[in-house]
Design an enzyme around this catalytic site. Structure first.
Site, PDB file in Angstrom:
ATOM      1  N   HIS A 134     -43.499  -0.278 -28.240  1.00 24.16           N
ATOM      2  CA  HIS A 134     -44.029  -1.627 -28.047  1.00 24.16           C
ATOM      3  C   HIS A 134     -45.397  -1.499 -27.382  1.00 24.16           C
ATOM      4  O   HIS A 134     -45.566  -0.675 -26.497  1.00 24.16           O
ATOM      5  CB  HIS A 134     -43.056  -2.350 -27.112  1.00 24.16           C
ATOM      6  CG  HIS A 134     -43.329  -3.805 -26.886  1.00 24.16           C
ATOM      7  ND1 HIS A 134     -43.630  -4.677 -27.903  1.00 24.16           N
ATOM      8  CD2 HIS A 134     -43.300  -4.542 -25.744  1.00 24.16           C
ATOM      9  CE1 HIS A 134     -43.781  -5.896 -27.387  1.00 24.16           C
ATOM     10  NE2 HIS A 134     -43.593  -5.838 -26.081  1.00 24.16           N
ATOM     11  N   ASN A 177     -46.774  -8.930 -21.228  1.00 25.75           N
ATOM     12  CA  ASN A 177     -45.945  -8.717 -22.415  1.00 25.75           C
ATOM     13  C   ASN A 177     -46.287  -9.812 -23.430  1.00 25.75           C
ATOM     14  O   ASN A 177     -47.124 -10.687 -23.151  1.00 25.75           O
ATOM     15  CB  ASN A 177     -44.465  -8.743 -22.023  1.00 25.75           C
ATOM     16  CG  ASN A 177     -43.571  -8.141 -23.097  1.00 25.75           C
ATOM     17  OD1 ASN A 177     -44.045  -7.710 -24.147  1.00 25.75           O
ATOM     18  ND2 ASN A 177     -42.275  -8.108 -22.835  1.00 25.75           N
TER      19      ASN A 177
END
Ligand SMILES: *[C@@H]1O[C@H](CO)[C@@H](O)[C@H](O)[C@H]1NC(C)=O
Ligand SMILES: *[C@@H]1O[C@H](CO)[C@@H](O)[C@H](O)[C@H]1NC(C)=O
Ligand SMILES: *[C@@H]1O[C@H](CO)[C@@H](O)[C@H](O)[C@H]1NC(C)=O
Length: 442
Positions: A381, A407
């Protein structure tokens, strides 16, 4: 078809889809017992004929209590308690040779229902009624949350309803989205900077240093495009910082998803080096011109050209530039202090981390992955590091160093969309694949 009418078409299709969903919800109400009609209608007479407002809310939609339900079966849009409440027909008593009882609820033979992320069915096993369920690992599991919160691991876990009911595999496939970082990032050059590591401050936050120049947290939805979002967010920050606020822009992640398609997989993941190379060669436009769809879509602007050629209306913000936003070559940052020095001089950096199951549950604190989850699947990620700091350990008072990171799971997740993770130990490989970039400001 031009970009604009395409967007309109998309808009009206979305509208239509929404209407269809409301009018013809074919949600499965099996296993829901209510009360539903019983909450709204005092007498056991509900409504005569078809009446659209003769309905009550049920799991995000509506169910009906009108006469039309008389001749209907339970799995249409009638409330589960229609027959028992409005008609006074009692549910048949469960047949203990065929029907199942599961968590205190009755499921008749053949009934299907969902238990978290797994589909279940009341069937027969060795001639005895049995609830048979799929056995997928779910993205949110009570035992995972409890084990983290009992462990004193320095961070807290919670249940996210957005993630509830999905499999771990779906989470890894659709909520992350960075392909093999070692293959991608190790191809890039690293830079050498001259600085004194001892002069770096104990804490730093780009949002304080550059306040309104830092892009907010985004939500990628169920589209594995962290590769595109982290790329445009780091680039946007750097355009604003390097131009001293003159070129404040939110670059378009959808532009990358739709048009950087050679060797990239759009909402199924992408390589960072290819994203940066595309932006270096062709440039990107902004979010207003190429808005977020969060899905794979045919590229609807030219590969090369000026911003005005891209079918974007000429606006004030383009008065300075008509060239797409381009960058210099991306470069790697080798270690903890190099990363810090880069952030303090040039702004946020892009990092790739390995995501284990427990990370999805992060609520607050300094994240450290639990070795318990190393035996399950994990994925890569990409995120945006915006600062660092230290905090005394609740156990022995010693300072614990952390990175502060944006994020792309919306602001409901974590600490207002951000998380903190242990710094200096390459936790989840967070210090292995860190990139910086030069923005070509006007
Ligand atoms: C239900 O079906 C019966 C015949 O099977 C019919 O006479 C009746 O009108 C129907 N009721 C409704 C509300 O559709
Ligand atoms: C998590 O949230 C969902 C949706 O809000 C809820 O249905 C579920 O029971 C919750 N799970 C746990 C373990 O609390
Ligand atoms: C990182 O590398 C630089 C040289 O490039 C060195 O001066 C510095 O001490 C290193 N920092 C750490 C934490 O190892």
């Amino acid at each position: 078809m031009s970009g604009v009418s395409n967007a309109k078409l998309w808009g009206s299709m979305m509208g239509l889809a929404a209407v269809l969903l409301v009018c013809h919800a074919r949600t499965d109400f099996t296993g829901l017992t209510g009360p539903y009609c019983a909450t709204r209608y005092r007498e056991r007479v509900c409504c005569a004929g078809r009446q659209d407002d003769c309905s009550v809310p049920i799991i995000g939609t509506l169910c009906y209590c009108d006469d039309f339900c008389r001749n209907r079966t339970r799995d249409e849009d009638c409330c589960p308690d229609y027959a028992s409440f409005c008609q006074g027909i009692e549910e048949p008593a469960p047949n203990e040779n065929r029907d199942c009882v599961h968590n205190g609820k009755v499921y008749y033979y053949g009934n299907k229902f969902k238990n978290n992320c797994n589909n279940c069915k009341c069937s027969l096993l060795d001639d005895k009624p049995a609830v048979l369920c799929e056995e997928n690992r779910c993205l949110m599991e009570q035992e995972v949350i409890d084990s983290i919160n009992l462990q004193n691991s320095g961070w807290m876990a919670r249940n996210y309803s957005e993630f509830w009911g999905r499999t771990l595999n779906e989470g890894l496939k659709l909520r992350l989205g960075t392909l093999n970082p070692s293959q991608s990032v190790y191809r890039m050059n690293s830079v050498r900077r001259i600085y004194n590591p001892d002069e770096l401050p104990v804490a730093f936050d780009c949002r304080i240093r550059w306040s309104s120049d830092i892009t907010p947290v985004h939500d990628q939805g169920w589209c594995a495009a962290s590769w595109a979002i982290s790329t445009v967010d780091v680039a946007s920050d750097r355009f604003a910082i390097m131009s001293k606020g003159v070129e404040k822009v939110q670059l378009s992640a959808q532009h990358l998803i739709s048009c950087n398609n050679r060797g990239q997989l759009a909402c199924n993941g992408g390589y960072l080096d290819r994203a940066w190379l595309f932006m270096r060669k062709f440039g990107l436009t902004d979010d207003e011109c190429y808005p977020w769809l969060g899905k794979n879509d045919k590229c609807r602007i030219l590969r090369k050209g000026k911003l005005t050629d891209f079918g974007c209306k000429k606006r004030n913000s383009y008065s300075l530039r008509n060239e797409p936003y381009k960058v210099g070559p991306a470069y790697r940052l080798g270690n903890e202090t190099d990363i810090m020095q880069e952030i303090i001089t040039s702004g946020p950096v892009q990092a790739t981390m390995r995501v284990y199951q427990d990370f999805f549950n992060y609520e607050s604190g300094i994240y450290v992955h639990s070795p318990l989850f190393e035996c399950y699947q994990s994925g890569y990620h990409s995120v945006r590091i915006i600062g660092w700091g230290e905090q005394p350990s609740p156990i022995n008072g010693k300072p614990i160093k952390f990175w502060r990171i944006a994020n792309s799971w919306g602001r409901e997740w974590g600490e207002d969309g951000f998380f903190r993770i242990l710094r200096g130990t390459n936790e989840c490989e967070i210090e292995s694949f860190v990139l910086g970039i030069w923005a070509k400001t006007v």
